[in-house]
Design a protein around this motif. Structure first.
Motif, PDB file in Angstrom:
ATOM      1  N   VAL A  46      64.834  41.654  -7.001  1.00  0.00           N
ATOM      2  CA  VAL A  46      66.236  41.273  -6.872  1.00  0.00           C
ATOM      3  C   VAL A  46      66.996  42.500  -6.389  1.00  0.00           C
ATOM      4  O   VAL A  46      66.767  43.611  -6.886  1.00  0.00           O
ATOM      5  N   PRO A  47      67.901  42.367  -5.383  1.00  0.00           N
ATOM      6  CA  PRO A  47      68.658  43.534  -4.901  1.00  0.00           C
ATOM      7  C   PRO A  47      69.374  44.240  -6.059  1.00  0.00           C
ATOM      8  O   PRO A  47      69.835  43.613  -7.016  1.00  0.00           O
ATOM      9  N   ASN A  48      69.467  45.552  -5.933  1.00  0.00           N
ATOM     10  CA  ASN A  48      70.077  46.338  -7.006  1.00  0.00           C
ATOM     11  C   ASN A  48      71.514  45.905  -7.294  1.00  0.00           C
ATOM     12  O   ASN A  48      71.972  45.968  -8.438  1.00  0.00           O
ATOM     13  N   VAL A  49      72.246  45.474  -6.244  1.00  0.00           N
ATOM     14  CA  VAL A  49      73.641  45.075  -6.463  1.00  0.00           C
ATOM     15  C   VAL A  49      73.719  43.867  -7.405  1.00  0.00           C
ATOM     16  O   VAL A  49      74.723  43.690  -8.102  1.00  0.00           O
ATOM     17  N   TYR A  50      72.662  43.026  -7.431  1.00  0.00           N
ATOM     18  CA  TYR A  50      72.618  41.902  -8.350  1.00  0.00           C
ATOM     19  C   TYR A  50      71.946  42.287  -9.664  1.00  0.00           C
ATOM     20  O   TYR A  50      72.338  41.823 -10.738  1.00  0.00           O
ATOM     21  N   GLY A  51      70.924  43.107  -9.551  1.00  0.00           N
ATOM     22  CA  GLY A  51      70.136  43.459 -10.735  1.00  0.00           C
ATOM     23  C   GLY A  51      70.974  44.102 -11.820  1.00  0.00           C
ATOM     24  O   GLY A  51      70.789  43.825 -13.012  1.00  0.00           O
ATOM     25  N   ASN A  52      71.911  44.948 -11.429  1.00  0.00           N
ATOM     26  CA  ASN A  52      72.742  45.623 -12.429  1.00  0.00           C
ATOM     27  C   ASN A  52      73.563  44.614 -13.231  1.00  0.00           C
ATOM     28  O   ASN A  52      73.778  44.776 -14.430  1.00  0.00           O
ATOM     29  N   VAL A  53      74.041  43.567 -12.577  1.00  0.00           N
ATOM     30  CA  VAL A  53      74.829  42.544 -13.266  1.00  0.00           C
ATOM     31  C   VAL A  53      73.927  41.676 -14.146  1.00  0.00           C
ATOM     32  O   VAL A  53      74.264  41.383 -15.307  1.00  0.00           O
ATOM     33  N   ILE A  54      72.777  41.254 -13.607  1.00  0.00           N
ATOM     34  CA  ILE A  54      71.891  40.368 -14.360  1.00  0.00           C
ATOM     35  C   ILE A  54      71.347  41.066 -15.607  1.00  0.00           C
ATOM     36  O   ILE A  54      71.305  40.474 -16.701  1.00  0.00           O
ATOM     37  N   LEU A  55      70.928  42.307 -15.453  1.00  0.00           N
ATOM     38  CA  LEU A  55      70.353  43.020 -16.593  1.00  0.00           C
ATOM     39  C   LEU A  55      71.398  43.358 -17.643  1.00  0.00           C
ATOM     40  O   LEU A  55      71.054  43.826 -18.743  1.00  0.00           O
ATOM     41  N   GLY A  56      72.660  43.164 -17.313  1.00  0.00           N
ATOM     42  CA  GLY A  56      73.713  43.371 -18.306  1.00  0.00           C
ATOM     43  C   GLY A  56      73.924  42.178 -19.216  1.00  0.00           C
ATOM     44  O   GLY A  56      74.722  42.249 -20.171  1.00  0.00           O
ATOM     45  N   ILE A  57      73.224  41.054 -18.961  1.00  0.00           N
ATOM     46  CA  ILE A  57      73.334  39.879 -19.839  1.00  0.00           C
ATOM     47  C   ILE A  57      72.688  40.222 -21.181  1.00  0.00           C
ATOM     48  O   ILE A  57      71.555  40.703 -21.252  1.00  0.00           O
ATOM     49  N   ASP A  64      71.854  38.193 -23.921  1.00  0.00           N
ATOM     50  CA  ASP A  64      70.788  37.314 -24.406  1.00  0.00           C
ATOM     51  C   ASP A  64      69.535  37.505 -23.557  1.00  0.00           C
ATOM     52  O   ASP A  64      69.542  37.296 -22.333  1.00  0.00           O
ATOM     53  N   SER A  65      68.436  37.881 -24.192  1.00  0.00           N
ATOM     54  CA  SER A  65      67.209  38.221 -23.449  1.00  0.00           C
ATOM     55  C   SER A  65      66.615  37.009 -22.745  1.00  0.00           C
ATOM     56  O   SER A  65      66.105  37.123 -21.623  1.00  0.00           O
ATOM     57  N   LEU A  66      66.642  35.825 -23.379  1.00  0.00           N
ATOM     58  CA  LEU A  66      66.093  34.634 -22.731  1.00  0.00           C
ATOM     59  C   LEU A  66      66.883  34.289 -21.481  1.00  0.00           C
ATOM     60  O   LEU A  66      66.301  34.018 -20.416  1.00  0.00           O
ATOM     61  N   THR A  67      68.217  34.299 -21.577  1.00  0.00           N
ATOM     62  CA  THR A  67      69.053  33.996 -20.411  1.00  0.00           C
ATOM     63  C   THR A  67      68.849  35.037 -19.318  1.00  0.00           C
ATOM     64  O   THR A  67      68.787  34.700 -18.129  1.00  0.00           O
ATOM     65  N   ARG A  68      68.754  36.297 -19.720  1.00  0.00           N
ATOM     66  CA  ARG A  68      68.550  37.365 -18.740  1.00  0.00           C
ATOM     67  C   ARG A  68      67.248  37.155 -17.967  1.00  0.00           C
ATOM     68  O   ARG A  68      67.212  37.237 -16.743  1.00  0.00           O
ATOM     69  N   ASP A  69      66.154  36.887 -18.705  1.00  0.00           N
ATOM     70  CA  ASP A  69      64.871  36.647 -18.035  1.00  0.00           C
ATOM     71  C   ASP A  69      64.949  35.434 -17.107  1.00  0.00           C
ATOM     72  O   ASP A  69      64.441  35.456 -15.980  1.00  0.00           O
ATOM     73  N   LEU A  81      64.652  33.121 -11.848  1.00  0.00           N
ATOM     74  CA  LEU A  81      65.078  32.075 -10.923  1.00  0.00           C
ATOM     75  C   LEU A  81      65.591  32.657  -9.609  1.00  0.00           C
ATOM     76  O   LEU A  81      65.263  32.172  -8.518  1.00  0.00           O
ATOM     77  N   MET A  82      66.400  33.738  -9.703  1.00  0.00           N
ATOM     78  CA  MET A  82      66.909  34.348  -8.478  1.00  0.00           C
ATOM     79  C   MET A  82      65.792  35.008  -7.677  1.00  0.00           C
ATOM     80  O   MET A  82      65.722  34.862  -6.446  1.00  0.00           O
ATOM     81  N   ALA A  83      64.890  35.709  -8.370  1.00  0.00           N
ATOM     82  CA  ALA A  83      63.801  36.392  -7.659  1.00  0.00           C
ATOM     83  C   ALA A  83      62.905  35.394  -6.941  1.00  0.00           C
ATOM     84  O   ALA A  83      62.525  35.585  -5.779  1.00  0.00           O
ATOM     85  N   LYS A  84      62.548  34.303  -7.624  1.00  0.00           N
ATOM     86  CA  LYS A  84      61.703  33.294  -6.992  1.00  0.00           C
ATOM     87  C   LYS A  84      62.434  32.616  -5.830  1.00  0.00           C
ATOM     88  O   LYS A  84      61.833  32.316  -4.787  1.00  0.00           O
ATOM     89  N   GLY A  85      63.747  32.376  -5.990  1.00  0.00           N
ATOM     90  CA  GLY A  85      64.507  31.771  -4.905  1.00  0.00           C
ATOM     91  C   GLY A  85      64.577  32.663  -3.683  1.00  0.00           C
ATOM     92  O   GLY A  85      64.413  32.194  -2.545  1.00  0.00           O
TER      93      GLY A  85
END
Length: 996
Positions: free
Chosen positions: A550-561, A563-568, A573-577
């Motif tokens: 996942v691009p770093n510009v998105y990864g920083n936001v996603i990894l800030g979630i 809840d671990s289940l929601t984060r994963d 989903l984004m990486a596979k898409g």
């Protein structure tokens, strides 16, 4: 002597030289008992064997008083013996199928020759010269029978024959067998020499639209009577057994089809004739019914012939070839489309229409090709073998040894494909319990036969395996695995799922992680993550695959979630898409992005906008790869969303640079110049460098081709590009992982990174006018260098400024690379754009690649002149292009070509032409090119030159070229121009064949 007579003589002369031992009384008794013998339900010996006995007796040579061997005498005894043989054949209704199965070729040859003799066929007459319509019906039928047998024998001889096991060696038996073999070969040789005549006879028989008659026992008796007692009955149209015209045509068509099919192995065009005859036979059988035929036809064999003809006569683009799997497989094998072949075999595993023998024959052919050095076929062989094996399993057959050999060293890819074939070969909803049981046993035995537990778990965790095996079968498999591998700690408690086989939780987690990597179903991904998080809370499951990026510009936001289940789940989903987008699997990408959008909408407006942006990019890709390929304009909704993205002003939204690039390129590709030049908001132009550049490009393209009106916008675009190509840049890797160029602090010029503009931003562009504008701009920038030796030509190049104030600040090396990359990309969009081809040729010319330059110069002329059948436009073959072609030929030592090309200039360059002709070390065809010279002055110089060198032959060629009347200087100008144009055409076509 006729061929038939020669056959009879050969047949009689090969018999053992022993005197007859049958008394006259015994012979008369045989004749008297024959009819009674034939009336028995099951005569012993069979009637057909009587033919052999009678003909052997009649063909035995005689020995005179001096013990000299004489040919069989033509006496009453032998004539009656031959007549008896003919009566037996008549009793069998002259059924060639019965006669061919029981009689050898020499015996049947002798029998049919006797039929010809008794039917009054003139001896020594070639059958092809006889008019069948003028002959008595029985005579014409006898000729047809003989020629049908000749054709059938030739066809039968081409089939492989299984050799009988030899018994104890007996000298007299071996001699007799050898004699019969030699005699058969001699007869076959004669028949093959006469094959063309036999085919003509049978083709002529198809034109007979009347019934014929074949001899019966009664008509043969009448023929044996004294001539005065016959009363002409056998000459009438009603004597003998009636064979209808339709039955005759049916048999003749079948036999002709067989010989044409056999000849097709050396002449593929004959297969069309075979197809016509077989389908005519099929039509006649359907019309009259096979039961009415006196002569039976093997309808299964006929169906096989028809299907083979359909395959062999179908072309690669014939829609009818899709009618049967056979034709599809033949087409795939012929064209090398082996992946389509695998697909056909996989689909047939459901229908089971292909016979086992046919499947194995295709696999054998693939193995043979692979053994001849085609390594790429190894994978295809494995896949076809797997399809065949699964088909065998479903039909209850034994697994072939080839599958066991190919599966000695299993791999992840092999098992994945095997499971794919198994899943695609059985419909669990409609399959019988027997099929399910067979498939389950096959998968279970695979697990038991593998040593690597990783592969075992790949099979055991598959959805098909779980559905097929019952609980008690799983328990039994657990016990078997425990006995086989004591190192595995198996749970002792009752299990409800096959996942519970290993006691270790890490094995369960490994299985689920494997499913998580493979799954593309958003709902299934969510369920797996819920199970995994229920087992352990210490793992970060978004890290289990290095393919999930996942691009770093998105990864920083996603990894800030938090809840671990929601984060994963969001990350995966984004990486596979994104991965599906990269491999152009847009269907799965849309499903994954839609699920991710639904998820993030609940808690993060920022991620919601990110997903909307990615779905916009996905829709752009989907349109460009689908409807956009055929030129269909995008829907207005998509254009509005693209504009909305460019005008978006939501703060703190992470943006990927590629989306802005694609949006601007999308608007340029679909000629949204009005929006880019007039309607785009001013703040957007000032803040978004891509929109600024897109606006300048759109404005320039909009005002073309008027150079005066477009010079102002062209100058603005020129200045921006010159600033972008400032030398004060350096490389840096951006946040999203893509290489970019950033400016030094002291440089405030430029609105966009040079690397993005030259290598990434332009490449989504497909609109020809935009590409032409960009190309001409960079070509002009390339040409303004002070040290440039060879300019590059381009369309609309005059609209750009001709100088740069600060020449030293431009990175011309980067400009040169950009020009090469841009023209290569442009030619992938349209390989027939002659202006782009000229640019490519000029690039090769500037880099001293003269052969490649000639290739593209010639290609540019060919595409705009229908391969030189029309005149090449003068704006394509300018004097500059011709001079560069001359230089290329000169440096390639093709001096005669140089002299010819000198004529193409507006003013013929005699100096260069004469200098080239003086060269004696020429690598071209030299004097064979003289026919392409239309300038008399050059031809006269050639005559003088060869005379001076004493080259008489070449001088005569030059004189012959001068002497052509169309080159006479007194001719009208139109005639001279036509002569020149005709020679230009032939010369350029010859050059194209040389350099293409």
């Amino acid at each position: 002597m006729s061929a038939e007579a020669a056959d009879r003589e050969a047949a009689t002369s090969s018999r053992p030289c022993t005197p007859p031992q049958t008394s006259w009384f015994e012979f008369v008794l045989e004749e008297a008992l024959l009819e009674q013998h034939l009336q028995k339900p099951s005569p012993d010996p069979p009637p057909v064997q009587l033919i052999v006995q009678f003909l052997e007796q009649a063909s035995k040579p005689s020995v005179n008083e001096q013990n000299q061997v004489q040919p069989p005498p033509d006496n009453k005894r032998n004539r009656i013996l031959k007549l008896l043989a003919l009566k037996v054949a008549a009793h069998l209704k002259w059924d060639l199928d019965v006669l061919e199965k029981s009689l050898s070729v020499p015996v049947l040859n002798m029998l049919l020759n006797e039929l010809l003799c008794i039917s009054k066929v003139p001896p020594g007459t070639k059958h092809v010269d006889v008019d069948l319509s003028s002959l008595p019906p029985t005579t014409a039928m006898a000729i047809l029978l003989y020629n049908r047998w000749a054709i059938r024998t030739i066809v039968q001889s081409s089939f492989p024959v299984k050799q009988a096991k030899p018994g104890p060696p007996q000298l007299n038996v071996m001699n007799q067998i050898q004699q019969e073999k030699e005699l058969t070969e001699n007869i076959l040789k004669v028949l093959k020499e006469q094959a063309a005549d036999s085919i003509l006879v049978l083709e002529g028989a198809l034109k007979l639209n009347k019934d014929l008659y074949v001899h019966t026992i009664r008509t043969l008796d009448l023929l044996a009577m004294e001539p005065g007692m016959v009363n002409g009955e056998t000459e009438s149209s009603t004597a003998g057994l009636k064979i209808s015209a339709e039955e005759i045509q049916c048999q003749v068509c079948y036999d002709l089809g067989a010989i044409y099919f056999q000849q097709g192995s050396t002449n593929a065009a004959v297969h069309e004739k075979a197809k016509e005859k077989f389908f005519k036979t099929k039509e006649l059988i359907a019309k009259n019914g096979s039961s009415s035929l006196h002569f039976t036809i093997d309808e299964e064999r006929l169906a096989g012939y028809c299907q083979a003809c359909e395959v062999l006569t179908s072309s690669s683009d014939d829609a009818s070839q899709q009618a049967t799997p056979y034709s599809q497989i033949h087409s795939c094998m012929k064209s090398g489309k082996y992946q389509d072949l695998v697909k056909i075999f996989l689909e047939d595993n459901l229908t089971l229409s292909l016979p086992e023998q046919f499947r194995q024959s295709v696999l054998r052919e693939l193995f043979q090709k692979a053994q001849q050095g085609n390594d790429a076929l190894d994978e295809v062989c494995f896949k076809v073998c797997v399809c065949n094996t699964v088909c065998d399993v479903l039909q209850g057959r034994i697994i072939d040894i080839q599958f066991c050999q190919l599966f000695l060293k299993p791999s992840k890819e092999k098992i994945d494909f095997l499971l794919e074939v198994c899943s695609g070969s059985i419909n669990l909803e409609n399959a019988s319990e027997e099929l399910k049981r067979r498939m389950a046993a096959f998968l279970k035995n695979l697990c038991l036969g593998m040593e690597d537990l990783q592969f075992v778990f790949m099979i055991s965790s598959h959805e098909l395996f779980i559905k097929l095996l019952k609980d008690d079968e799983r328990k039994l498999l657990i016990d078997q695995m425990r006995k086989r591998s004591p190192r595995i700690n198996l749970c002792t408690k009752p299990v409800t799922s096959f996942y519970d086989i290993p006691a270790s939780a890490s094995v369960n987690i490994g299985q689920l992680e494997h499913q998580l990597i493979l799954s593309m179903d958003p709902w299934r991904i969510r369920q797996i993550l819920i199970e995994l998080h229920g087992m352990t809370s210490e793992r970060q499951f978004w890290t289990i695959s290095n393919k999930w990026e996942v691009p770093n510009v998105y990864g920083n936001v996603i990894l800030g979630i938090k809840d671990s289940l929601t984060r994963d789940l969001v990350y995966i989903l984004m990486a596979k898409g994104l991965h599906c987008c990269a491999i152009k699997d847009f269907v799965h990408a849309k499903q994954l992005f839609a699920a991710c959008l639904e998820l993030v909408t609940e808690f993060s407006p920022k991620l919601r906008q990110v997903m909307l942006n990615e779905m916009l990019l996905l829709d752009i890709y989907t349109h460009e790869a689908g409807a956009g390929v055929s030129g269909e304009r995008p829907p207005s909704d998509l254009i509005s969303r693209v504009r909305g993205y460019l005008e978006m002003r939501v703060p703190d939204i992470p943006l990927r640079q590629v989306i802005a690039e694609e949006c601007v390129a999308f608007l340029l590709n679909w000629c949204e110049n009005e929006y880019l030049t007039m309607q785009v908001p001013l703040p957007l132009v000032q803040t978004n460098p891509y929109v600024k550049l897109g606006q300048l490009l759109a404005a320039t393209c909009k005002e073309l081709p008027g150079p005066k009106e477009s010079r102002r916008t062209a100058k603005d675009l020129w200045e921006v590009v010159v600033q972008i190509c400032s030398v004060s840049n350096q490389h840096k890797r951006g946040n999203d992982g893509r290489v970019s160029l950033i400016k030094h602090r002291e440089s405030t010029l430029g609105i966009m990174y040079r690397y993005f503009m030259g290598m990434l931003f332009f490449f989504p562009l497909q609109e020809p006018l935009v590409l032409t504008t960009i190309l001409s701009l960079f070509v002009k920038l390339h040409n303004v260098r002070e040290d440039i030796v060879n300019d590059i030509a381009a369309e609309h190049i005059s609209i750009w400024p001709s100088s740069i104030p600060n020449l030293q600040s431009v990175d011309f090396e980067a400009v040169a690379i950009t020009v090469k990359e841009l023209v290569s990309y442009a030619l992938t969009i349209n390989a027939n754009n002659h202006f782009w081809l000229i640019i490519q040729a000029d690039i090769y010319f500037a880099t001293n690649q003269y052969s490649a330059a000639l290739h593209y110069y010639l290609q540019a002329g060919a595409v705009c002149s229908d391969f030189f059948n029309k005149m090449v436009p003068p704006d394509v073959y300018t004097d500059q292009v011709i001079k560069r072609m001359i230089k290329c030929c000169s440096l390639l030592n093709c001096h005669t070509q140089v002299a010819i090309l000198c004529q193409f200039l507006r003013e013929v360059d005699y100096k260069t032409a004469f200098k080239a002709l003086q060269e004696q070390n020429s690598h071209d065809a030299m004097d064979s090119y003289y026919e392409y010279i239309w300038d008399v002055t050059i031809l006269e110089y050639l005559t003088y030159l060869h005379h001076k060198r004493g080259e008489t032959d070449k001088r005569q060629i030059a004189i012959k070229a001068i002497g052509q009347t169309e080159l006479n200087a007194s001719n009208p100008e139109e005639v001279l121009q036509l002569a020149a144009q005709r020679r230009k055409k032939k010369f350029l076509q010859a050059m194209a064949k040389l350099y293409f």
